[in-house]
Design an enzyme around this catalytic site. Structure first.
Site, short mmCIF file in Angstrom:
data_model
loop_
_atom_site.label_atom_id
_atom_site.label_comp_id
_atom_site.label_asym_id
_atom_site.label_seq_id
_atom_site.Cartn_x
_atom_site.Cartn_y
_atom_site.Cartn_z
N HIS A 106 37.46 55.48 36.90
CA HIS A 106 38.68 54.68 36.71
C HIS A 106 38.66 53.96 35.36
O HIS A 106 39.65 54.00 34.61
CB HIS A 106 38.77 53.66 37.87
CG HIS A 106 39.95 52.76 37.82
ND1 HIS A 106 40.97 52.81 38.75
CD2 HIS A 106 40.30 51.78 36.95
CE1 HIS A 106 41.88 51.89 38.45
NE2 HIS A 106 41.50 51.24 37.36
N GLU A 107 37.54 53.34 35.01
CA GLU A 107 37.47 52.57 33.76
C GLU A 107 37.52 53.49 32.53
O GLU A 107 38.18 53.17 31.54
CB GLU A 107 36.22 51.70 33.72
CG GLU A 107 36.15 50.62 34.80
CD GLU A 107 37.42 49.81 34.95
OE1 GLU A 107 38.05 49.49 33.92
OE2 GLU A 107 37.80 49.51 36.10
N CYS B 9 44.35 48.67 40.77
CA CYS B 9 44.10 48.43 39.35
C CYS B 9 44.70 47.08 38.98
O CYS B 9 45.82 46.76 39.40
CB CYS B 9 44.74 49.53 38.52
SG CYS B 9 44.56 49.32 36.74
ZN ZN Z 1 42.41 49.78 36.22
#
Ligand code: ZN
Length: 184
Positions: free
Chosen positions: A152-153, A110
């Site tokens: 994830h987003e 990330c």
């Molecule tokens: Zn991220």
């Protein structure tokens, strides 16, 4: 224009981001923000960037997985990750539905936790309903790595980071992941 990417520990990454209304989506404020987020994602480089990561607690993320990012992966790695290029696009006010169990175990990283990786279990298939950058409603059915990027987003838009879901014993520096961790 490049924006500053916020690192973990900043409260904006833990907020539930607010939805955008159509009028805002079409404003030069949001259109410019999308362009700057695109530049920032390319510069990083990354395959996704959510608005909270640049300090805006808004339900907005940009995604693009370029073929050139795949050159350090073998054919076998690309195949098992089901990783294929994804063109640039914007998701706004997304709702996500997991269409399979979160049973796919791969390392992810990330931009808000630079230099680290960990194994995160994600669903192979998802359905996302959202608005695009013009405010048009769309439905995305995604599988493989693209489904992972979406999960994830959208986690970012709900104040969650991958470290909340990771197999903590797999948490690794990028350097050690490249040296030892890829097989796991
Ligand atoms: Zn991220």
């Amino acid at each position: 224009m490049l924006l500053k990417i916020i690192s973990t520990g900043h409260p904006v990454l833990r907020q539930h981001a607010r939805e955008l209304i159509l009028e805002e989506i079409r404003s030069s404020w949001i259109q410019d923000l999308i362009a700057h987020m695109r530049d920032t994602m390319h510069d990083a480089p990354g395959v996704g960037l959510a608005a909270p990561q640049i300090g805006e607690p808004l339900q907005l993320a940009v995604i693009e997985d370029k073929a050139e990012y795949h050159k350090n992966l073998t054919e076998a790695e690309l195949h098992e990750r089901e990783r294929r290029p994804v063109p640039f696009h914007v998701i706004i006010n997304p709702r996500i539905e997991l269409l399979s169990e979160p049973d796919r175990a791969f390392h992810e990283g990330c931009l808000s936790l630079p230099g680290f990786m960990a194994i995160v279990l994600r669903a192979r298939k998802v359905r996302v309903t959202c608005l695009d950058e013009r405010g048009a409603r769309k439905t995305i059915e995604a599988s493989g790595w693209y489904a992972r990027i979406l999960q994830h987003e959208i986690d970012h838009l709900n104040g969650r980071l991958y470290i909340d879901r990771m197999k903590s014993e797999s948490f690794s520096t990028l350097e050690n992941y490249q040296r030892h961790g890829k097989a796991s």
